[in-house]
Design a protein around this motif. Structure first.
Motif, PDB file in Angstrom:
ATOM      1  N   UNK A   1       0.826  -1.215   0.000  1.00  0.00           N
ATOM      2  CA  UNK A   1       0.000   0.000   0.000  1.00  0.00           C
ATOM      3  C   UNK A   1       0.857   1.260   0.000  1.00  0.00           C
ATOM      4  N   UNK A   2       2.074   1.149   0.520  1.00  0.00           N
ATOM      5  CA  UNK A   2       3.014   2.266   0.518  1.00  0.00           C
ATOM      6  C   UNK A   2       4.415   1.723   0.252  1.00  0.00           C
ATOM      7  N   UNK A   3       5.247   2.555  -0.386  1.00  0.00           N
ATOM      8  CA  UNK A   3       6.649   2.198  -0.618  1.00  0.00           C
ATOM      9  C   UNK A   3       7.523   3.298  -0.026  1.00  0.00           C
ATOM     10  N   UNK A   4       8.428   2.913   0.878  1.00  0.00           N
ATOM     11  CA  UNK A   4       9.332   3.840   1.547  1.00  0.00           C
ATOM     12  C   UNK A   4      10.728   3.729   0.931  1.00  0.00           C
ATOM     13  N   UNK A   5      11.404   4.880   0.783  1.00  0.00           N
ATOM     14  CA  UNK A   5      12.698   4.877   0.109  1.00  0.00           C
ATOM     15  C   UNK A   5      13.741   5.701   0.861  1.00  0.00           C
ATOM     16  N   UNK A   6      15.011   5.509   0.448  1.00  0.00           N
ATOM     17  CA  UNK A   6      16.149   6.182   1.078  1.00  0.00           C
ATOM     18  C   UNK A   6      16.303   7.591   0.499  1.00  0.00           C
ATOM     19  N   UNK A   7      15.424   8.448   0.918  1.00  0.00           N
ATOM     20  CA  UNK A   7      15.393   9.852   0.476  1.00  0.00           C
ATOM     21  C   UNK A   7      15.127  10.693   1.719  1.00  0.00           C
ATOM     22  N   UNK A   8      15.859  11.761   1.896  1.00  0.00           N
ATOM     23  CA  UNK A   8      15.737  12.597   3.087  1.00  0.00           C
ATOM     24  C   UNK A   8      14.279  12.998   3.327  1.00  0.00           C
ATOM     25  N   UNK A   9      13.761  12.637   4.477  1.00  0.00           N
ATOM     26  CA  UNK A   9      12.347  12.891   4.762  1.00  0.00           C
ATOM     27  C   UNK A   9      12.016  14.378   4.790  1.00  0.00           C
ATOM     28  N   UNK A  10      13.030  15.210   5.040  1.00  0.00           N
ATOM     29  CA  UNK A  10      12.808  16.657   5.065  1.00  0.00           C
ATOM     30  C   UNK A  10      12.608  17.224   3.656  1.00  0.00           C
TER      31      UNK A  10
END
Length: 261
Positions: free
Chosen positions: A70-79
Protein backbone atom coordinates in the motif's frame (compact mmCIF):
# COMPACT_ATOMS: atom_id res chain seq x y z
CA UNK A 1 -30.62 -20.04 21.47
CA UNK A 2 -27.72 -22.25 20.36
CA UNK A 3 -27.68 -20.50 16.97
CA UNK A 4 -27.48 -17.09 18.67
CA UNK A 5 -24.58 -18.26 20.88
CA UNK A 6 -22.78 -19.71 17.84
CA UNK A 7 -23.27 -16.45 15.96
CA UNK A 8 -21.85 -14.45 18.88
CA UNK A 9 -18.85 -16.79 19.08
CA UNK A 10 -18.19 -16.31 15.36
CA UNK A 11 -18.47 -12.52 15.66
CA UNK A 12 -16.05 -12.45 18.61
CA UNK A 13 -13.64 -14.74 16.75
CA UNK A 14 -13.73 -12.57 13.63
CA UNK A 15 -13.19 -9.40 15.69
CA UNK A 16 -10.28 -11.03 17.47
CA UNK A 17 -8.74 -12.14 14.17
CA UNK A 18 -9.10 -8.65 12.73
CA UNK A 19 -7.42 -7.13 15.77
CA UNK A 20 -4.47 -9.54 15.65
CA UNK A 21 -3.90 -9.39 11.91
CA UNK A 22 -0.32 -8.29 11.35
CA UNK A 23 0.84 -5.82 8.76
CA UNK A 24 3.18 -7.32 6.20
CA UNK A 25 6.47 -5.53 5.63
CA UNK A 26 8.75 -6.34 2.71
CA UNK A 27 12.30 -5.26 3.56
CA UNK A 28 13.99 -4.85 0.18
CA UNK A 29 17.71 -4.38 0.72
CA UNK A 30 19.69 -3.13 -2.28
CA UNK A 31 23.18 -2.13 -3.29
CA UNK A 32 23.55 1.36 -4.73
CA UNK A 33 22.91 1.09 -8.47
CA UNK A 34 24.20 4.53 -9.40
CA UNK A 35 26.97 5.26 -6.92
CA UNK A 36 28.45 2.15 -5.31
CA UNK A 37 31.21 4.19 -3.65
CA UNK A 38 28.93 5.49 -0.88
CA UNK A 39 29.89 2.77 1.61
CA UNK A 40 33.17 1.99 3.39
CA UNK A 41 33.70 -1.01 1.11
CA UNK A 42 34.33 0.31 -2.43
CA UNK A 43 32.78 -1.91 -5.06
CA UNK A 44 32.40 -1.79 -8.82
CA UNK A 45 29.30 -0.66 -10.67
CA UNK A 46 26.78 -3.20 -11.96
CA UNK A 47 25.09 -2.15 -15.20
CA UNK A 48 21.39 -2.14 -14.39
CA UNK A 49 20.61 -0.35 -17.65
CA UNK A 50 21.52 -3.32 -19.86
CA UNK A 51 18.69 -5.03 -21.73
CA UNK A 52 19.04 -8.12 -19.55
CA UNK A 53 18.86 -6.17 -16.29
CA UNK A 54 15.97 -4.07 -17.52
CA UNK A 55 14.00 -7.24 -18.28
CA UNK A 56 14.81 -8.50 -14.80
CA UNK A 57 13.65 -5.22 -13.29
CA UNK A 58 10.37 -5.53 -15.15
CA UNK A 59 9.97 -9.02 -13.73
CA UNK A 60 10.99 -7.94 -10.21
CA UNK A 61 8.57 -5.01 -10.17
CA UNK A 62 5.76 -7.11 -11.61
CA UNK A 63 6.19 -9.44 -8.65
CA UNK A 64 6.21 -6.50 -6.26
CA UNK A 65 2.97 -5.37 -7.87
CA UNK A 66 1.55 -8.84 -7.25
CA UNK A 67 2.60 -8.58 -3.59
CA UNK A 68 0.70 -5.29 -3.54
CA UNK A 69 2.24 -2.92 -0.98
CA UNK A 70 0.00 0.00 0.00
CA UNK A 71 3.01 2.27 0.52
CA UNK A 72 6.65 2.20 -0.62
CA UNK A 73 9.33 3.84 1.55
CA UNK A 74 12.70 4.88 0.11
CA UNK A 75 16.15 6.18 1.08
CA UNK A 76 15.39 9.85 0.48
CA UNK A 77 15.74 12.60 3.09
CA UNK A 78 12.35 12.89 4.76
CA UNK A 79 12.81 16.66 5.06
CA UNK A 80 12.82 16.86 1.26
CA UNK A 81 9.56 15.03 0.62
CA UNK A 82 8.39 17.89 -1.59
CA UNK A 83 11.34 17.31 -3.93
CA UNK A 84 10.57 13.59 -3.98
CA UNK A 85 6.97 14.37 -4.91
CA UNK A 86 8.14 16.56 -7.80
CA UNK A 87 10.63 13.90 -8.86
CA UNK A 88 7.91 11.24 -8.81
CA UNK A 89 5.71 13.43 -11.03
CA UNK A 90 8.34 13.61 -13.80
CA UNK A 91 8.02 11.67 -17.05
CA UNK A 92 8.28 8.03 -16.01
CA UNK A 93 9.63 6.68 -19.30
CA UNK A 94 12.39 9.28 -19.36
CA UNK A 95 13.41 8.49 -15.77
CA UNK A 96 13.52 4.74 -16.39
CA UNK A 97 15.67 5.24 -19.48
CA UNK A 98 18.08 7.77 -18.02
CA UNK A 99 18.30 7.34 -14.24
CA UNK A 100 19.86 4.14 -12.93
CA UNK A 101 19.25 4.85 -9.23
CA UNK A 102 17.47 2.03 -7.39
CA UNK A 103 14.78 4.46 -6.23
CA UNK A 104 13.82 4.92 -9.88
CA UNK A 105 14.46 1.44 -11.20
CA UNK A 106 12.74 -0.45 -8.37
CA UNK A 107 10.63 1.84 -6.19
CA UNK A 108 9.27 4.30 -8.74
CA UNK A 109 8.76 1.59 -11.35
CA UNK A 110 6.82 -0.51 -8.81
CA UNK A 111 4.80 2.42 -7.44
CA UNK A 112 3.71 3.49 -10.93
CA UNK A 113 2.55 -0.04 -11.73
CA UNK A 114 0.59 -0.06 -8.48
CA UNK A 115 -1.03 3.29 -9.23
CA UNK A 116 0.48 4.95 -6.17
CA UNK A 117 0.36 8.73 -5.98
CA UNK A 118 3.76 9.06 -4.29
CA UNK A 119 6.79 7.49 -2.69
CA UNK A 120 7.66 8.15 0.97
CA UNK A 121 11.12 9.42 1.91
CA UNK A 122 12.34 8.21 5.30
CA UNK A 123 16.09 8.81 5.31
CA UNK A 124 17.48 10.72 8.31
CA UNK A 125 20.88 12.31 7.69
CA UNK A 126 21.64 14.35 10.82
CA UNK A 127 23.97 11.74 12.26
CA UNK A 128 27.70 11.14 12.29
CA UNK A 129 29.72 8.20 10.96
CA UNK A 130 33.32 8.88 12.15
CA UNK A 131 35.03 6.00 10.34
CA UNK A 132 38.35 7.87 9.91
CA UNK A 133 38.39 8.65 13.64
CA UNK A 134 37.62 5.00 14.40
CA UNK A 135 40.67 3.82 12.43
CA UNK A 136 42.84 6.54 14.00
CA UNK A 137 41.83 5.49 17.54
CA UNK A 138 42.39 1.82 16.76
CA UNK A 139 45.97 2.71 15.85
CA UNK A 140 46.38 4.88 18.95
CA UNK A 141 45.21 1.96 21.11
CA UNK A 142 47.61 -0.46 19.35
CA UNK A 143 44.66 -2.65 18.34
CA UNK A 144 46.61 -4.26 15.54
CA UNK A 145 44.60 -7.49 15.50
CA UNK A 146 41.38 -5.46 15.31
CA UNK A 147 42.81 -3.29 12.53
CA UNK A 148 43.78 -6.42 10.60
CA UNK A 149 40.32 -7.92 11.10
CA UNK A 150 38.69 -4.68 9.96
CA UNK A 151 40.84 -4.44 6.82
CA UNK A 152 40.26 -8.11 5.98
CA UNK A 153 36.49 -7.75 6.41
CA UNK A 154 36.34 -4.71 4.12
CA UNK A 155 38.61 -6.36 1.54
CA UNK A 156 36.52 -9.54 1.62
CA UNK A 157 33.31 -7.58 1.09
CA UNK A 158 34.82 -5.71 -1.85
CA UNK A 159 36.27 -8.81 -3.50
CA UNK A 160 33.16 -10.89 -2.85
CA UNK A 161 30.79 -8.38 -4.44
CA UNK A 162 33.10 -7.54 -7.35
CA UNK A 163 33.41 -11.25 -8.13
CA UNK A 164 29.68 -11.82 -7.93
CA UNK A 165 28.80 -8.99 -10.33
CA UNK A 166 30.73 -10.86 -13.02
CA UNK A 167 28.74 -14.05 -12.41
CA UNK A 168 25.36 -13.17 -10.93
CA UNK A 169 22.25 -11.77 -12.53
CA UNK A 170 20.71 -8.66 -11.00
CA UNK A 171 18.06 -10.74 -9.25
CA UNK A 172 20.70 -13.05 -7.78
CA UNK A 173 22.73 -10.06 -6.57
CA UNK A 174 19.74 -8.49 -4.87
CA UNK A 175 18.81 -11.73 -3.13
CA UNK A 176 22.43 -12.12 -2.03
CA UNK A 177 22.80 -8.63 -0.51
CA UNK A 178 19.60 -9.26 1.43
CA UNK A 179 21.53 -11.77 3.53
CA UNK A 180 23.70 -8.93 4.88
CA UNK A 181 23.92 -8.65 8.67
CA UNK A 182 25.16 -6.10 11.22
CA UNK A 183 28.04 -8.18 12.65
CA UNK A 184 30.75 -5.65 11.65
CA UNK A 185 29.21 -3.04 13.94
CA UNK A 186 28.90 -5.33 16.96
CA UNK A 187 32.07 -7.42 16.49
CA UNK A 188 34.60 -4.96 15.11
CA UNK A 189 33.61 -1.29 15.13
CA UNK A 190 32.34 -1.22 18.70
CA UNK A 191 35.74 -2.36 20.07
CA UNK A 192 37.65 0.54 18.54
CA UNK A 193 39.61 2.83 20.87
CA UNK A 194 41.20 2.66 24.31
CA UNK A 195 39.09 1.74 27.34
CA UNK A 196 38.34 5.40 28.00
CA UNK A 197 37.61 6.15 24.33
CA UNK A 198 34.24 5.17 22.86
CA UNK A 199 34.59 6.26 19.26
CA UNK A 200 33.62 2.76 18.14
CA UNK A 201 30.53 2.62 20.32
CA UNK A 202 29.66 6.17 19.23
CA UNK A 203 29.86 5.20 15.54
CA UNK A 204 27.63 2.18 16.17
CA UNK A 205 25.17 4.23 18.22
CA UNK A 206 24.95 6.84 15.45
CA UNK A 207 24.26 4.11 12.90
CA UNK A 208 21.56 2.71 15.15
CA UNK A 209 20.14 6.20 15.68
CA UNK A 210 19.92 6.91 11.96
CA UNK A 211 18.12 3.66 11.31
CA UNK A 212 15.94 3.93 14.40
CA UNK A 213 14.74 7.34 13.25
CA UNK A 214 14.03 5.88 9.81
CA UNK A 215 12.08 3.09 11.45
CA UNK A 216 10.15 5.67 13.50
CA UNK A 217 9.14 7.36 10.25
CA UNK A 218 7.95 4.03 8.83
CA UNK A 219 5.81 3.60 11.94
CA UNK A 220 4.42 7.13 11.80
CA UNK A 221 3.63 7.07 8.08
CA UNK A 222 2.03 3.62 8.05
CA UNK A 223 -1.70 4.06 8.55
CA UNK A 224 -4.20 1.58 9.98
CA UNK A 225 -5.59 1.02 6.48
CA UNK A 226 -2.18 -0.10 5.17
CA UNK A 227 -2.02 -3.89 5.20
CA UNK A 228 1.25 -4.23 3.32
CA UNK A 229 4.26 -1.95 2.95
CA UNK A 230 7.62 -2.14 1.19
CA UNK A 231 10.85 -0.54 2.40
CA UNK A 232 13.59 -0.11 -0.22
CA UNK A 233 16.91 0.88 1.35
CA UNK A 234 20.56 0.01 1.20
CA UNK A 235 21.02 -3.53 2.51
CA UNK A 236 22.93 -2.25 5.54
CA UNK A 237 19.84 -0.32 6.58
CA UNK A 238 17.36 -3.14 6.09
CA UNK A 239 19.60 -5.49 8.06
CA UNK A 240 19.29 -3.38 11.21
CA UNK A 241 15.66 -2.36 10.64
CA UNK A 242 14.88 -6.07 10.45
CA UNK A 243 16.03 -6.33 14.07
CA UNK A 244 13.62 -3.56 15.09
CA UNK A 245 10.69 -5.15 13.26
CA UNK A 246 11.31 -8.53 14.90
CA UNK A 247 10.30 -6.98 18.23
CA UNK A 248 7.13 -5.39 16.92
CA UNK A 249 4.14 -7.71 17.28
CA UNK A 250 2.14 -5.62 14.81
CA UNK A 251 4.36 -6.55 11.85
CA UNK A 252 5.19 -9.68 9.90
CA UNK A 253 8.35 -9.67 7.79
CA UNK A 254 7.89 -10.88 4.22
CA UNK A 255 11.14 -12.22 2.75
CA UNK A 256 12.21 -10.87 -0.62
CA UNK A 257 13.02 -14.40 -1.75
CA UNK A 258 9.37 -15.42 -1.34
CA UNK A 259 8.17 -12.44 -3.38
CA UNK A 260 10.66 -12.99 -6.22
CA UNK A 261 10.39 -16.78 -6.38
Amino acid sequence: MQKIILLLVLIIFNLSSAQTKKKQILLFGSFHFENPGLDVAKVNTFNVMSDKSQKELENITNKIKKFGPDKIFVEWNFKKQDKLDKFYAKNTDSLLKNDSDEIVQIALRSAKKLGHKKLYGIDYNDTDFPYDSLVKEMKAANQFDLIKKNEETIKHNETDFNTKITKYSLTQLLLDVNTKDISWYLETAIKGGKTDNFVGAFLVSEWYRRNLYMYALIEKLTESKDDKIMVLLGAGHTAIIREFVKHNSEYEIVELSTVLK
